[in-house]
Motif scaffolding. Structure first.
Motif, PDB file in Angstrom:
ATOM      1  N   LEU A   1      -2.302   1.840  14.051  1.00 25.30           N
ATOM      2  CA  LEU A   1      -1.676   2.555  15.553  1.00 25.30           C
ATOM      3  C   LEU A   1      -0.302   2.930  15.207  1.00 25.30           C
ATOM      4  O   LEU A   1      -0.065   4.047  15.639  1.00 25.30           O
ATOM      5  N   HIS A   2       0.327   2.459  14.224  1.00 25.66           N
ATOM      6  CA  HIS A   2       1.722   2.890  13.818  1.00 25.66           C
ATOM      7  C   HIS A   2       1.465   4.324  13.182  1.00 25.66           C
ATOM      8  O   HIS A   2       2.256   5.243  13.596  1.00 25.66           O
ATOM      9  N   GLY A   3       0.332   4.306  12.223  1.00 25.11           N
ATOM     10  CA  GLY A   3       0.098   5.745  11.920  1.00 25.11           C
ATOM     11  C   GLY A   3      -0.372   6.744  13.030  1.00 25.11           C
ATOM     12  O   GLY A   3      -0.008   8.051  12.734  1.00 25.11           O
ATOM     13  N   VAL A   4      -1.006   6.328  13.784  1.00 20.57           N
ATOM     14  CA  VAL A   4      -1.412   7.118  14.947  1.00 20.57           C
ATOM     15  C   VAL A   4       0.083   7.797  15.864  1.00 20.57           C
ATOM     16  O   VAL A   4      -0.020   8.919  16.063  1.00 20.57           O
ATOM     17  N   VAL A   5       0.836   6.787  16.174  1.00 18.66           N
ATOM     18  CA  VAL A   5       2.115   7.149  16.927  1.00 18.66           C
ATOM     19  C   VAL A   5       2.811   8.231  15.989  1.00 18.66           C
ATOM     20  O   VAL A   5       3.525   9.217  16.330  1.00 18.66           O
ATOM     21  N   ALA A   6       3.063   7.846  14.763  1.00 18.03           N
ATOM     22  CA  ALA A   6       3.696   8.845  13.530  1.00 18.03           C
ATOM     23  C   ALA A   6       3.201  10.176  13.652  1.00 18.03           C
ATOM     24  O   ALA A   6       3.687  11.344  13.772  1.00 18.03           O
ATOM     25  N   ALA A   7       1.705  10.050  13.586  1.00 22.29           N
ATOM     26  CA  ALA A   7       0.991  11.283  13.483  1.00 22.29           C
ATOM     27  C   ALA A   7       1.288  12.375  14.773  1.00 22.29           C
ATOM     28  O   ALA A   7       1.391  13.400  14.714  1.00 22.29           O
TER      29      ALA A   7
ATOM     30  N   LEU B   1       5.837  -0.903   1.960  1.00 20.82           N
ATOM     31  CA  LEU B   1       4.814  -0.472   2.886  1.00 20.82           C
ATOM     32  C   LEU B   1       4.879  -1.394   4.247  1.00 20.82           C
ATOM     33  O   LEU B   1       4.279  -2.246   4.535  1.00 20.82           O
ATOM     34  N   ASP B   2       6.093  -0.977   4.961  1.00 24.12           N
ATOM     35  CA  ASP B   2       6.140  -1.728   6.197  1.00 24.12           C
ATOM     36  C   ASP B   2       6.928  -0.678   7.163  1.00 24.12           C
ATOM     37  O   ASP B   2       7.026   0.690   6.729  1.00 24.12           O
ATOM     38  N   THR B   3       7.619  -0.949   8.392  1.00 24.11           N
ATOM     39  CA  THR B   3       7.784   0.066   9.255  1.00 24.11           C
ATOM     40  C   THR B   3       9.042   0.822   8.829  1.00 24.11           C
ATOM     41  O   THR B   3       9.651   1.681   9.434  1.00 24.11           O
ATOM     42  N   GLY B   4       9.547   0.255   7.514  1.00 25.79           N
ATOM     43  CA  GLY B   4      10.834   0.836   7.120  1.00 25.79           C
ATOM     44  C   GLY B   4      10.372   2.279   6.790  1.00 25.79           C
ATOM     45  O   GLY B   4      11.441   3.303   6.700  1.00 25.79           O
ATOM     46  N   LEU B   5       9.203   2.456   6.287  1.00 26.49           N
ATOM     47  CA  LEU B   5       8.954   3.888   6.071  1.00 26.49           C
ATOM     48  C   LEU B   5       8.986   4.663   7.371  1.00 26.49           C
ATOM     49  O   LEU B   5       9.493   5.975   7.133  1.00 26.49           O
ATOM     50  N   LEU B   6       8.686   4.464   8.576  1.00 28.70           N
ATOM     51  CA  LEU B   6       8.907   5.125   9.530  1.00 28.70           C
ATOM     52  C   LEU B   6      10.357   5.445  10.125  1.00 28.70           C
ATOM     53  O   LEU B   6      10.447   6.574  10.343  1.00 28.70           O
ATOM     54  N   LEU B   7      10.856   4.193   9.666  1.00 35.04           N
ATOM     55  CA  LEU B   7      12.447   4.396   9.985  1.00 35.04           C
ATOM     56  C   LEU B   7      13.010   5.447   9.254  1.00 35.04           C
ATOM     57  O   LEU B   7      13.674   6.462   9.662  1.00 35.04           O
ATOM     58  N   ALA B   8      12.903   5.543   7.875  1.00 35.11           N
ATOM     59  CA  ALA B   8      13.361   6.488   6.992  1.00 35.11           C
ATOM     60  C   ALA B   8      12.636   7.873   7.629  1.00 35.11           C
ATOM     61  O   ALA B   8      13.351   8.968   7.545  1.00 35.11           O
ATOM     62  N   LEU B   9      11.471   8.040   7.809  1.00 38.75           N
ATOM     63  CA  LEU B   9      10.800   9.339   8.409  1.00 38.75           C
ATOM     64  C   LEU B   9      11.690   9.775   9.560  1.00 38.75           C
ATOM     65  O   LEU B   9      12.035  11.132   9.656  1.00 38.75           O
ATOM     66  N   PHE B  10      11.980   9.048  10.605  1.00 35.01           N
ATOM     67  CA  PHE B  10      12.548   9.194  11.820  1.00 35.01           C
ATOM     68  C   PHE B  10      13.920   9.681  11.542  1.00 35.01           C
ATOM     69  O   PHE B  10      14.677  10.612  12.268  1.00 35.01           O
ATOM     70  N   VAL B  11      14.803   8.969  10.676  1.00 34.31           N
ATOM     71  CA  VAL B  11      16.125   9.393  10.294  1.00 34.31           C
ATOM     72  C   VAL B  11      16.185  10.696   9.721  1.00 34.31           C
ATOM     73  O   VAL B  11      16.940  11.392  10.142  1.00 34.31           O
ATOM     74  N   VAL B  12      15.131  10.911   8.960  1.00 36.04           N
ATOM     75  CA  VAL B  12      15.344  12.321   8.361  1.00 36.04           C
ATOM     76  C   VAL B  12      15.085  13.267   9.400  1.00 36.04           C
ATOM     77  O   VAL B  12      15.625  14.383   9.379  1.00 36.04           O
ATOM     78  N   PHE B  13      14.217  13.209  10.283  1.00 39.15           N
ATOM     79  CA  PHE B  13      13.779  14.092  11.303  1.00 39.15           C
ATOM     80  C   PHE B  13      15.129  14.411  12.201  1.00 39.15           C
ATOM     81  O   PHE B  13      15.470  15.711  12.419  1.00 39.15           O
ATOM     82  N   THR B  14      15.640  13.253  12.633  1.00 43.71           N
ATOM     83  CA  THR B  14      16.832  13.612  13.782  1.00 43.71           C
ATOM     84  C   THR B  14      18.092  14.226  12.976  1.00 43.71           C
ATOM     85  O   THR B  14      18.559  15.070  13.314  1.00 43.71           O
ATOM     86  N   THR B  15      18.464  13.767  11.808  1.00 38.26           N
ATOM     87  CA  THR B  15      19.361  14.446  10.896  1.00 38.26           C
ATOM     88  C   THR B  15      19.124  15.870  10.434  1.00 38.26           C
ATOM     89  O   THR B  15      19.807  16.753  10.707  1.00 38.26           O
TER      90      THR B  15
ATOM     91  N   TYR C   1       6.232  17.371  17.298  1.00 36.80           N
ATOM     92  CA  TYR C   1       7.486  17.934  16.811  1.00 36.80           C
ATOM     93  C   TYR C   1       7.342  19.411  16.469  1.00 36.80           C
ATOM     94  O   TYR C   1       7.980  20.262  16.534  1.00 36.80           O
ATOM     95  N   VAL C   2       6.525  19.379  15.209  1.00 33.24           N
ATOM     96  CA  VAL C   2       6.334  20.709  14.654  1.00 33.24           C
ATOM     97  C   VAL C   2       5.872  21.653  15.794  1.00 33.24           C
ATOM     98  O   VAL C   2       6.416  22.905  15.770  1.00 33.24           O
ATOM     99  N   ALA C   3       5.009  21.297  16.557  1.00 32.02           N
ATOM    100  CA  ALA C   3       4.509  22.440  17.849  1.00 32.02           C
ATOM    101  C   ALA C   3       5.761  23.029  18.344  1.00 32.02           C
ATOM    102  O   ALA C   3       5.897  23.788  18.865  1.00 32.02           O
ATOM    103  N   ILE C   4       6.706  21.970  18.785  1.00 25.41           N
ATOM    104  CA  ILE C   4       7.954  22.289  19.432  1.00 25.41           C
ATOM    105  C   ILE C   4       8.884  23.094  18.852  1.00 25.41           C
ATOM    106  O   ILE C   4       9.367  24.255  19.390  1.00 25.41           O
ATOM    107  N   GLU C   5       8.890  22.872  17.308  1.00 21.24           N
ATOM    108  CA  GLU C   5       9.808  23.684  16.740  1.00 21.24           C
ATOM    109  C   GLU C   5       9.155  24.891  16.529  1.00 21.24           C
ATOM    110  O   GLU C   5      10.031  26.035  16.321  1.00 21.24           O
ATOM    111  N   THR C   6       7.953  25.261  16.299  1.00 21.29           N
ATOM    112  CA  THR C   6       7.316  26.553  16.242  1.00 21.29           C
ATOM    113  C   THR C   6       7.375  27.130  17.394  1.00 21.29           C
ATOM    114  O   THR C   6       6.863  28.610  17.592  1.00 21.29           O
ATOM    115  N   GLY C   7       7.394  26.479  18.555  1.00 19.63           N
ATOM    116  CA  GLY C   7       7.402  27.373  20.024  1.00 19.63           C
ATOM    117  C   GLY C   7       5.829  27.453  20.579  1.00 19.63           C
ATOM    118  O   GLY C   7       5.937  28.307  21.413  1.00 19.63           O
TER     119      GLY C   7
END
Length: 500
Positions: A446-452, A373-387, A458-464
């Protein structure tokens, strides 16, 4: 060109093996020799722990040898490509000297330990790149683009100078390693000045929003110079942050600010790309977004991941720029390339979520990041998103039927994220010995706010969703414009510039 046909004969391409001047040939062989030598150094580092140094001046560590291999490889590709691209140009010799000089400067920069040497090489790197952007000196727009870039790079160098001066003042150390050793004593207004100046210098060099203007204005650079710029030069921001990681990791608030800055640039880069009509400008906006992801990873405390991202992005972007002409041809309208929907609805969402979860599990299993339960969770999230975004884009451009595309995305994405994780693990191992490679922090609200905010946007952009606002479109169009002096107002200026 009126009345001409696509099959007009304009003559055979020059035989570069027989007609190239001595300088391009010699420098091409020399840079490939440096690549072989860099591979030997990398092997020596991994196998025998080789770490030559000149105390107080240069220090060769794992990051140094890794970047030597990457830089010389990209420089070798650019040299070889340019043998034909620049053949017959009046600027051919000067171009090759500049590209080779850039490679040597970067190799020296990543080995520099003395702060004065590091600062001077940072300045030299920017000036050489500005020279490449304006290499066609008889072209008014090229000169203007070089001026825009030079001003940005001078500002970056000035900020770095402020940071280095402040760190010397507060620690008394004249080397990067000495500053790292004294990091525990850092704090207060002088440290804050140094840290903010470092982050701003990195943002300018990596063309993050709002400092992306110089990159969008650099379209006058020859294509191989653009490849070198996007595959190598913009990565300097990440290199700066990892070299001075002990400074920026002193305060969690600053690290969170770096995450927010990176996330903003990642999203805006994607938005700006959506309104650009030409291939090279789209690639430039993509670079701004990808550098945002890199800076985000550094802000999360995973500097090894940031280096992994810049290396993989460098290979991808070099290929994209050197093949940009083919990209235009492949995307030209034709009856055979009817509009292909990207897939939508419940099935598309379900497939995307399940694929992303599976990829995240692969990343966590291979790297171990994201299991706590640290910023590694956000790292995994962002890596998944980019890939996942890259995999979906590759499948979408393949013009496959929707039913096939749903199955193709996991087939592309899962091996890709596994490869990313393996490369990350290998690079992190190579960086062992640096003062800070991994510095995860506890997750905060605040990390949660940034991620949310990132996820929703991102979803809004993907859906146009953003395409429905004319005001937003105009704002993005204005923000993605290059400097006025670099614009081509007459199509004939392309030809005039190319014959200088």
């Amino acid at each position: 060109m009126s009345g001409s046909t696509p099959k007009s004969t304009v003559g055979a391409l020059p035989d570069t093996t027989a007609t190239s001047p001595l300088v391009p040939v010699a420098l091409t062989w020399l840079v490939w020799s440096l690549f072989v030598a860099s591979l030997a150094m990398l092997f020596g580092r991994v196998r025998f722990g080789l770490a030559p140094e000149v105390p107080g001046v240069i220090a060769v560590d794992g990051l140094t040898v890794l970047l030597w291999v990457v830089v010389t490889f990209f420089a070798g590709i650019v040299h070889s490509y340019s043998r034909r691209y620049m053949a017959g140009s009046a600027h051919e010799t000067g171009f090759f000297f500049a590209v080779f000089g850039f490679a040597i400067t970067v190799m020296a920069l990543v080995a520099a330990d003395h702060v004065a040497l590091f600062g001077l090489l940072w300045l030299a790197m920017g000036l050489v790149m500005a020279k490449l952007i304006g290499i066609l000196s008889g072209w008014e727009q090229a000169r203007a683009a070089a001026t825009v870039a030079r001003r940005s790079f001078l500002a970056s160098s000035a900020l770095l100078g402020v940071a280095l001066g402040a760190l010397w003042w507060t620690t008394g150390a004249t080397t990067i390693s000495g500053i790292a050793a004294a990091a525990d004593s850092l704090g207060g207004p002088v440290w804050l000045l140094a840290a903010v100046a470092l982050v701003l210098a990195a943002m300018i060099q990596s063309a993050l929003v709002p400092f992306h203007g110089w990159l969008l204005s650099s379209m006058t650079a020859p294509t191989p110079a653009s490849a070198l710029m996007h595959a190598g030069f913009v990565n300097a921001g990440g290199v700066l942050l990892i070299r001075f990681a002990p400074v920026v990791t002193v305060d969690g608030g600053l690290m969170l600010a770096i995450v927010a800055v990176g996330a903003t640039s990642a999203l805006l880069g994607k938005l700006l790309k959506s309104v650009r009509p030409d291939v090279k400008s789209k690639l430039a906006c993509s670079t701004t977004g990808q550098m945002g992801f890199m800076i985000m990873q550094a802000g999360l405390g995973f500097f090894g991941a940031a280096i992994t991202h810049l290396v993989l992005h460098g290979f991808y972007k070099a290929y994209q720029f050197l093949g940009s002409g083919g990209g235009v041809e492949r995307t030209s309208p034709s009856k055979a390339k009817a509009h292909v929907t990207s897939g939508s609805g419940v099935v598309d969402v379900a497939v995307t979520l399940l694929t992303g979860l599976a990829g995240g599990a692969v990343f966590v299993l291979v790297t171990g990041k994201g299991a706590s339960l640290d910023t590694g969770l956000l790292l995994a999230l962002f890596v998944v998103f980019t890939t996942l975004h890259a995999a979906r884009g590759a499948v979408r451009h393949a013009s496959l039927p929707a039913s096939v595309r749903y199955g193709a995305v996991p087939l592309v994405f899962l091996p890709a994220i596994a490869l990313y994780a393996l490369v990350y693990k290998g690079i992190s191992g190579l960086l062992t010995g640096l003062p800070v490679v991994t510095a995860p922090t506890e997750l905060t609200a605040l990390h949660g706010v940034v991620a949310a905010v990132f996820l929703v946007t991102y979803v809004a952009i993907e859906t146009g969703v953003h395409e429905r606002s004319r005001r937003l479109y105009v704002a993005l169009l204005n923000a993605s414009q290059p400097s006025p002096g670099t614009l081509l107002t007459n199509p004939n200026e392309y030809d005039n510039g190319g014959t200088q």
